[in-house]
Design a protein around this motif. Sequence first.
Motif, short mmCIF file in Angstrom:
data_model
loop_
_atom_site.label_atom_id
_atom_site.label_comp_id
_atom_site.label_asym_id
_atom_site.label_seq_id
_atom_site.Cartn_x
_atom_site.Cartn_y
_atom_site.Cartn_z
N HIS A 29 0.85 -1.20 0.00
CA HIS A 29 0.00 0.00 0.00
C HIS A 29 0.89 1.25 0.00
O HIS A 29 1.58 1.52 0.96
N ASP A 30 0.79 2.01 -1.07
CA ASP A 30 1.60 3.22 -1.17
C ASP A 30 1.03 4.38 -0.37
O ASP A 30 1.74 5.29 0.02
N ASN A 31 -0.29 4.35 -0.18
CA ASN A 31 -0.95 5.47 0.51
C ASN A 31 -1.08 5.16 2.00
O ASN A 31 -1.57 4.10 2.39
N LEU A 32 -0.64 6.11 2.80
CA LEU A 32 -0.69 5.96 4.25
C LEU A 32 -1.25 7.25 4.84
O LEU A 32 -0.82 8.35 4.46
N TYR A 33 -2.20 7.10 5.72
CA TYR A 33 -2.89 8.24 6.33
C TYR A 33 -2.77 8.15 7.85
O TYR A 33 -2.83 7.08 8.43
N TRP A 34 -2.69 9.32 8.46
CA TRP A 34 -2.79 9.43 9.92
C TRP A 34 -4.05 10.23 10.25
O TRP A 34 -4.32 11.27 9.63
N TYR A 35 -4.79 9.73 11.24
CA TYR A 35 -5.97 10.41 11.75
C TYR A 35 -5.89 10.39 13.28
O TYR A 35 -5.14 9.60 13.86
N ARG A 36 -6.69 11.21 13.93
CA ARG A 36 -6.78 11.10 15.38
C ARG A 36 -8.18 11.46 15.84
O ARG A 36 -8.91 12.20 15.19
N ARG A 37 -8.52 10.90 16.99
CA ARG A 37 -9.82 11.18 17.60
C ARG A 37 -9.52 11.69 19.00
O ARG A 37 -8.98 10.98 19.84
N VAL A 38 -9.86 12.94 19.22
CA VAL A 38 -9.56 13.59 20.48
C VAL A 38 -10.83 13.76 21.29
O VAL A 38 -11.85 14.19 20.75
N MET A 39 -10.77 13.42 22.58
CA MET A 39 -11.85 13.69 23.54
C MET A 39 -13.22 13.24 23.03
O MET A 39 -14.21 13.93 23.21
N HIS A 48 -1.30 12.71 4.89
CA HIS A 48 -1.34 11.66 3.88
C HIS A 48 0.01 11.54 3.21
O HIS A 48 0.56 12.53 2.73
N PHE A 49 0.53 10.31 3.18
CA PHE A 49 1.75 10.00 2.43
C PHE A 49 1.41 9.19 1.19
O PHE A 49 0.54 8.32 1.22
N VAL A 50 2.13 9.46 0.11
CA VAL A 50 2.18 8.53 -1.00
C VAL A 50 3.64 8.09 -1.09
O VAL A 50 4.52 8.91 -1.35
N LYS A 51 3.85 6.84 -0.82
CA LYS A 51 5.21 6.33 -0.63
C LYS A 51 5.88 7.18 0.45
O LYS A 51 5.35 7.34 1.54
N GLU A 52 7.03 7.75 0.15
CA GLU A 52 7.71 8.52 1.21
C GLU A 52 7.38 9.99 1.19
O GLU A 52 7.86 10.76 2.03
N SER A 53 6.55 10.42 0.24
CA SER A 53 6.26 11.84 0.08
C SER A 53 4.97 12.26 0.80
O SER A 53 3.96 11.58 0.71
N LYS A 54 5.05 13.40 1.46
CA LYS A 54 3.86 13.96 2.09
C LYS A 54 3.01 14.62 1.02
O LYS A 54 3.46 15.56 0.36
N GLN A 55 1.78 14.12 0.84
CA GLN A 55 0.89 14.69 -0.17
C GLN A 55 0.01 15.79 0.41
O GLN A 55 -0.37 16.73 -0.27
N ASP A 56 -0.35 15.61 1.65
CA ASP A 56 -1.28 16.55 2.28
C ASP A 56 -1.04 16.50 3.78
O ASP A 56 -1.22 15.45 4.38
N GLU A 57 -0.59 17.58 4.34
CA GLU A 57 -0.41 17.63 5.80
C GLU A 57 -1.25 18.76 6.39
O GLU A 57 -0.91 19.33 7.42
#
Lengths: 113, 113
Positions: A29-39, A48-57
């Motif tokens: 999977h080339d696409n990797l996303y981080w999410y969080r749920r607070v409180m 969002h990463f595509v491979k090693e590149s940050k696509q959207d931060e």
Amino acid sequence: EAGVTQFPSHSVIEKGQTVTLRCDPISGHDNLYWYRRVMGKEIKFLLHFVKESKQDESGMPNNRFLAERTGGTYSTLKVQPAELEDSGVYFCASSQGRHREQYFGPGTRLTVT
Amino acid sequence: GESVGLHLPTLSVQEGDNSIINCAYSNSASDYFIWYKQESGKGPQFIIDIRSNMDKRQGQRVTVLLNKTVKHLSLQIAATQPGDSAVYFCAETRVNQGGKLIFGQGTELSVKP
């Protein structure tokens, strides 16, 4: 096939300390996303990463958060220094393509005291 | 807009009944919608998706309805079972957003045996 894994499952740190979360996506999977749920609020996108590149931060809250994905495999999310409002559950997800199903890991529960 | 508070909307149903979970999405430009199920201690799990060129899609025991006029999404679960107890999230995205998901607040479904 192994799913998305995250480490640690739970981390308790004091305000001002540093914590590094790790995510291992599904192999290939080339696409990797981080999410969080607070409180108990809704799950929010971080980046969002595509491979090693940050696509959207666009979802990164501030410069205390640093995400990396060296080599385009696993990813780390470092919080330095941690603040109380950083407490929550951090999810990682991966997908084969940008508009394909995202598979989520079990999350890392971060507690900052 | 932002959801507030720590308490999720809750839906309680009797085993065997049908469940309907509703979601109001935020962006009229969104063109892809997904329902996720999150069980305690696990990450969100894909249930069903729908694209904006459709108004209904059926899966196994689940149906998603999309009303673009009022920006409303619903998930219908037929013959609800105790194993369906979880928090359900709707999510939206746009083709040109690289897969970034925008989640709704979530609804907690409780199934009484």
